[in-house]
Scaffold this active site. Structure first.
Site, PDB file in Angstrom:
ATOM      1  N   LYS A  37       0.857  -1.195   0.000  1.00 64.55           N
ATOM      2  CA  LYS A  37       0.000   0.000   0.000  1.00 64.55           C
ATOM      3  C   LYS A  37       0.885   1.235   0.000  1.00 64.55           C
ATOM      4  O   LYS A  37       1.686   1.438   0.910  1.00 64.55           O
ATOM      5  CB  LYS A  37      -0.917  -0.012   1.216  1.00 64.55           C
ATOM      6  CG  LYS A  37      -1.760   1.258   1.317  1.00 64.55           C
ATOM      7  CD  LYS A  37      -2.782   1.175   2.428  1.00 64.55           C
ATOM      8  CE  LYS A  37      -3.514   2.491   2.568  1.00 64.55           C
ATOM      9  NZ  LYS A  37      -4.538   2.436   3.619  1.00 64.55           N
ATOM     10  N   LYS A  87      -2.171  -1.533  -3.854  1.00 66.91           N
ATOM     11  CA  LYS A  87      -3.016  -0.344  -3.782  1.00 66.91           C
ATOM     12  C   LYS A  87      -2.190   0.919  -3.851  1.00 66.91           C
ATOM     13  O   LYS A  87      -1.204   0.999  -3.127  1.00 66.91           O
ATOM     14  CB  LYS A  87      -3.787  -0.391  -2.462  1.00 66.91           C
ATOM     15  CG  LYS A  87      -4.662   0.810  -2.249  1.00 66.91           C
ATOM     16  CD  LYS A  87      -5.313   0.751  -0.906  1.00 66.91           C
ATOM     17  CE  LYS A  87      -6.018   2.063  -0.686  1.00 66.91           C
ATOM     18  NZ  LYS A  87      -6.346   2.284   0.668  1.00 66.91           N
TER      19      LYS A  87
END
Ligand code: PBG
Length: 326
Positions: free
Chosen positions: A195, A248
């Site tokens: 992330k 992400k």
């Protein structure tokens, strides 16, 4: 060689193009993110994300009735509590907004809907950081205990999958141990393994009221310049017990997604984040692009890069398009 070989033969008609397509989006690939807010009496629009809403529990149940009907297999829930404090108490409260919502959804939909819960403290802390804060520091090890408590309370409420998005070190291991100890060895973990500290979360922070009140998240989320580091993050989360791993955001990180899928071969999810959503919505509003074409181009690129599942705010539109409804 030309003229014997002509690539354009394969593009002659829609049916031939469909015949030789290499990628296909299926409703069963999609995970729809939802925001549930404590104390709301109905749904309320999110201005930074056109056509997305914050829901009350009742309005969410109603909405999901329609979505289950059209084949949406999974949702991920974010909670907006009535009270925030420095220890994110409402994140692991048995009667917190997510815990109540999950109990209700499981009662209502049972096996017909995969309920995933986001595990993070930023929506529940008064300072908006994803961990406990001392001075200007985000404390890692002290935070793990609260994340594990939060995950356990979601599992107790009936969550099928818990999805830690905080990026503290060791959280997957801490959550797995806590779940197993209390008999939740069947609860899956989908970890936000790679992330990045991305500017494309901007609209989400308005939606979830989770912008940090000081500093930024760069001391825990990843540096967008790195890819080897992402592979190490993924490796560690797998070692700690992650069942599904996530990259992400999606669009600026398709190379990361490709390598993660190729190197590990694990079930891999990609998050088509709020900024990627709003970017398309605004261009559509201006009349610069066609929404359906843009969404399929984006989702196909994510799938082509290696995603098995895609978290996307376009999930309902895609489901309806695939069913030929609009
Ligand atoms: C919570 C969290 C964020 C997103 C998912 N979980 C925001 C952040 O890290 O600041 C972003 C999702 C999106 O932009 O759609 N930590």
């Amino acid at each position: 060689m030309f003229p014997r070989t002509r690539m354009r033969r394969l593009r002659r008609s829609q049916l031939i193009r469909d015949f030789v397509r290499e990628t296909q989006i299926d409703i069963k690939d999609l995970i729809y993110p939802f925001f549930v807010e404590e104390g709301l009496s109905d749904k309320k629009p999110i201005s930074a994300m056109p056509n997305q809403f914050r829901y009350s529990i009742d309005s969410l149940v109603k909405k999901l009735g329609d979505l289950v009907e059209i084949g949406i297999p999974a949702i991920i829930l974010f909670g907006i509590p009535a009270e925030k404090d420095s220890l994110a108490s409402s994140a692991y409260d048995k009667n917190g907004i997510i815990q109540q919502a999950v109990r209700k959804l499981k009662e209502e939909f049972g096996e017909d809907l995969i309920v995933i819960t986001d595990i993070c403290l930023c929506e529940y802390t008064d300072h908006g950081h994803c961990g406990i804060v001392r001075g200007n520091e985000i404390l890692n090890d002290e935070t793990l205990e609260l994340l594990a408590k939060t995950a356990l309370s979601h599992a107790e409420a009936g969550a099928d999958i818990v999805a830690p998005s905080d990026m503290m070190d060791g959280r997957v291991g801490a959550i797995r141990a806590a779940l197993d100890k209390e008999g939740f060895s069947d609860t899956l973990i989908m970890s936000y393994a790679a992330k990045y500290a991305s500017t494309f979360y901007g609209p989400f922070r308005e939606a979830a009221e989770s912008a940090p009140s000081f500093g930024d998240r760069r001391s825990y989320q990843m540096d967008p310049r790195n890819v080897n580091e992402a592979l190490r993050e993924v490796y560690l989360d797998i070692q700690e017990g992650a069942d599904i791993i996530m990259v992400k955001p999606a669009l600026s990180y398709l190379d990361v997604l490709y390598r993660v899928k190729k190197d590990f071969g694990y079930p891999t999810a990609a998050y088509n984040v709020s900024g990627e959503y709003t970017m398309i919505k605004l261009m559509v509003e201006k009349g610069y692009i066609k929404e359906k074409d843009a969404v399929f181009e984006v989702l196909n690129s994510i799938k082509r890069a290696g995603a098995d599942m895609i978290l996307t705010y376009f999930a309902e539109d895609v489901a309806r398009w695939l069913r030929g409804e609009v």
